[in-house]
Write an enzyme that holds these catalytic residues in place. Structure first.
Site, mmCIF file in Angstrom:
data_model
loop_
_atom_site.group_PDB
_atom_site.id
_atom_site.type_symbol
_atom_site.label_atom_id
_atom_site.label_comp_id
_atom_site.label_asym_id
_atom_site.label_seq_id
_atom_site.Cartn_x
_atom_site.Cartn_y
_atom_site.Cartn_z
ATOM 1 N N ASP A 122 -7.676 -5.836 0.527
ATOM 2 C CA ASP A 122 -8.036 -6.628 -0.494
ATOM 3 C C ASP A 122 -7.949 -7.932 -0.114
ATOM 4 O OD1 ASP A 122 -9.432 -4.547 -1.924
ATOM 5 O OD2 ASP A 122 -7.492 -4.107 -2.852
ATOM 6 N N HIS A 181 0.648 -1.180 -0.008
ATOM 7 C CA HIS A 181 0.149 -0.010 0.057
ATOM 8 C C HIS A 181 0.938 1.255 -0.034
ATOM 9 C CE1 HIS A 181 -3.360 2.769 0.977
ATOM 10 N NE2 HIS A 181 -4.006 1.736 0.491
HETATM 11 N N1 COA Z 1 4.030 -7.697 -4.433
HETATM 12 C C1 COA Z 1 5.605 -7.650 -4.762
HETATM 13 N N2 COA Z 1 6.070 -6.494 -4.294
HETATM 14 C C2 COA Z 1 5.689 -5.534 -4.133
HETATM 15 C C3 COA Z 1 4.143 -5.320 -3.908
HETATM 16 C C4 COA Z 1 3.474 -6.369 -4.147
HETATM 17 N N3 COA Z 1 2.117 -6.766 -4.220
HETATM 18 N N4 COA Z 1 3.850 -4.137 -3.657
HETATM 19 C C5 COA Z 1 4.825 -3.546 -3.602
HETATM 20 N N5 COA Z 1 5.908 -4.244 -3.883
HETATM 21 C C6 COA Z 1 7.367 -3.781 -4.004
HETATM 22 C C7 COA Z 1 7.512 -3.112 -5.330
HETATM 23 O O1 COA Z 1 8.034 -4.086 -6.254
HETATM 24 C C8 COA Z 1 8.796 -1.789 -4.780
HETATM 25 O O2 COA Z 1 9.932 -2.766 -4.887
HETATM 26 P P1 COA Z 1 11.263 -2.061 -5.228
HETATM 27 O O3 COA Z 1 11.385 -0.858 -4.453
HETATM 28 O O4 COA Z 1 12.222 -3.194 -5.049
HETATM 29 O O5 COA Z 1 11.142 -1.616 -6.824
HETATM 30 C C9 COA Z 1 8.337 -1.593 -3.377
HETATM 31 O O6 COA Z 1 7.379 -2.840 -3.099
HETATM 32 C C10 COA Z 1 7.340 -0.448 -3.258
HETATM 33 O O7 COA Z 1 6.421 -0.489 -4.166
HETATM 34 P P2 COA Z 1 5.669 0.432 -5.024
HETATM 35 O O8 COA Z 1 5.268 -0.467 -6.325
HETATM 36 O O9 COA Z 1 6.570 1.355 -5.379
HETATM 37 O O10 COA Z 1 4.572 0.657 -4.253
HETATM 38 P P3 COA Z 1 3.275 1.902 -4.701
HETATM 39 O O11 COA Z 1 2.985 2.750 -3.793
HETATM 40 O O12 COA Z 1 3.462 2.566 -5.961
HETATM 41 O O13 COA Z 1 2.021 0.805 -5.150
HETATM 42 C C11 COA Z 1 0.377 -0.622 -4.724
HETATM 43 C C12 COA Z 1 1.039 0.474 -4.252
HETATM 44 C C13 COA Z 1 -0.770 -1.129 -3.935
HETATM 45 C C14 COA Z 1 -0.223 -0.416 -6.291
HETATM 46 C C15 COA Z 1 1.312 -2.012 -4.847
HETATM 47 O O14 COA Z 1 1.448 -2.414 -3.517
HETATM 48 C C16 COA Z 1 0.729 -3.240 -5.551
HETATM 49 O O15 COA Z 1 0.602 -3.129 -6.718
HETATM 50 N N6 COA Z 1 0.013 -4.115 -4.712
HETATM 51 C C17 COA Z 1 -0.601 -5.002 -5.272
HETATM 52 C C18 COA Z 1 -2.079 -4.787 -5.730
HETATM 53 C C19 COA Z 1 -2.871 -4.308 -4.578
HETATM 54 O O16 COA Z 1 -3.023 -5.456 -3.575
HETATM 55 N N7 COA Z 1 -3.750 -3.348 -4.850
HETATM 56 C C20 COA Z 1 -4.610 -2.960 -3.798
HETATM 57 C C21 COA Z 1 -4.318 -1.794 -2.900
HETATM 58 S S1 COA Z 1 -5.431 -1.303 -1.729
#
Ligand code: COA
Length: 386
Positions: free
Chosen positions: A322, A266
């Site tokens: 979720d 998140h």
């Molecule tokens: N699975 C694996 N790795 C994850 C992850 C996940 N669900 N969520 C974050 N990470 C990792 C990223 O790859 C990143 O790694 P890095 O720094 O080595 O590149 C790091 O954690 C930071 O993540 P980032 O994508 O920059 O965070 P964000 O704030 O841009 O995105 C979400 C947030 C929610 C979009 C992201 O965590 C995600 O895609 N989660 C899965 C989808 C989900 O469950 N969405 C519902 C949200 S309520």
């Protein structure tokens, strides 16, 4: 500010007094009230009024609002006819976006949004707010019947919002335990500061677009798997994994391929999402109430959560809202592609609160950009292009 921050991470897009997240401590407050207390003591109707008006309502105010929701939860048969023309294989979120966008055509009357900078007609704002929140659940439940070739079941006027939804979905009065769980799920999903779909509400609302189209745009934003669409993905992922002993290998492989573990991570929380903790507790309680029969998805989910946490907690990635919600909805017999639509039905409360807040001090959103394209140049006739 002339620094570009991808995803506007950490950039305040508005001022709001509706909800607050403490991402370090894993806390969420609606109008100052901790989510745990609202989940324990409130109802969706009361929480919605709290989000809209800022205070917990009196008994009379709550009764009036609940009555208003019940009085507005039917939709014109034209909407049903329109829904019948949609392909039954279509995704419920696409149906919901279509149906909600169409409401404005069947229920016109946005005069107050055509003038000045903002809308000061508080009656209009309240009426639209009630109508949209009241109709969302009806449309979601209607679709379950229409897509299976049946006529929808009309809402009743003697049930709560959560009970009515389950009644319209299943055609029978819901088990009180499941109705309570649905009510808590609606509370937990009702609001969550300025996420992607709420930001869509602010942007679209700021143009003085009709509230039905504003909410339709938010439904579109919520449908994506990085946002609300993740709840469906989680249950599909857990089903694919099958048993808890496959969890480690699955997580290992996904991370090695730089793929996501759905329902984890998140932008705001650096701990487990407090809503995930409450939802997990509710799944466990439900299992106990059913004589300890454990849903296989729950055991797999806990193994995946542990495997993912072991590898991702150093990045602040933990279970989000979720991760466990879909298991509860599955226990209620809801098909997985309807999970995000239930999320939308709940979130309509927060969306409407933000729409009202935006209109109360409106300025059209018009951010700037950092141009990274070519320098100005002259048009080249087609015969002179290589
Ligand atoms: N699975 C694996 N790795 C994850 C992850 C996940 N669900 N969520 C974050 N990470 C990792 C990223 O790859 C990143 O790694 P890095 O720094 O080595 O590149 C790091 O954690 C930071 O993540 P980032 O994508 O920059 O965070 P964000 O704030 O841009 O995105 C979400 C947030 C929610 C979009 C992201 O965590 C995600 O895609 N989660 C899965 C989808 C989900 O469950 N969405 C519902 C949200 S309520």
């Amino acid at each position: 500010m002339n620094q570009y921050l991808p995803g506007l991470a950490g950039v305040p897009a508005t001022k709001s007094n509706i909800s607050e997240i403490d991402g370090e401590k894993g806390k969420l407050y609606y109008r100052g009230y901790p989510i745990e207390q609202l989940a324990e003591y409130s109802s969706f109707e009361e929480t919605t009024l709290l989000l809209l008006d800022g205070e917990l309502p009196t008994k009379d105010a709550l009764a009036t609002f609940s009555e208003q929701l019940r009085a507005n939860n039917r939709v014109k048969y034209h909407i049903r006819e329109l829904m019948k023309t949609l392909p039954s294989m279509g995704h419920p979120m696409e149906m919901l976006q279509t149906a909600v966008a169409s409401l404005g055509m069947f229920y016109p009357g946005n005069e107050c949004l055509t003038g000045g900078d903002a809308c000061e007609d508080l009656n209009y704002i309240h009426n639209m707010t009630v109508k949209i929140i009241a109709r969302m659940g009806t449309v979601v439940a209607m679709w379950e019947h229409i897509r299976n070739g049946y006529d929808p079941i009309p809402p009743r006027t003697d049930l709560s919002h959560a009970e009515n939804f389950l009644y319209m979905l299943n055609g029978e009065e819901p088990d009180p335990i499941l109705a309570h769980i649905m009510d808590v799920c609606l509370i937990l999903h009702a609001e969550h500061t300025i996420n992607a779909s709420t930001f869509a509400v602010l942007v679209n609302g700021s143009t003085l677009a009709s509230p039905n189209t504003v909410i339709a745009s938010a439904i579109g934003a919520l449908s994506g798997p990085l946002h609300g669409g993740a709840n469906q993905k989680v249950v599909e992922m857990l089903t694919e994994i099958g048993t808890p002993d496959n969890a480690e290998k699955y997580v290992e492989e996904k991370l090695a391929n730089k793929e996501k573990i759905w329902g984890m991570g998140h932008r705001e929380y650096k701990t487990k999402d407090p809503r995930a903790t409450i939802l997990q507790g509710m799944v466990e309680k439900l299992m106990k109430s059913r004589g300890g029969n454990v849903n296989p998805l729950l055991e797999t989910a806990m193994a995946v959560e542990k495997a993912a946490e072991d590898r991702l907690s150093h990045k602040g990635v933990y279970a989000n809202v979720d991760f466990y919600s879909g298991i509860l909805y599955s226990e209620m017999g809801v098909p997985s592609d309807q999970f995000t639509a239930i999320f939308a039905m709940a979130r309509s409360a927060g969306w409407m609160a933000h729409w009202r807040e935006q209109l109360s001090d409106n300025r059209i959103f018009r951010p700037t950009q950092m141009y990274t394209g070519v320098e100005p140049r002259d048009y080249k006739p087609i015969e002179k292009r290589a």
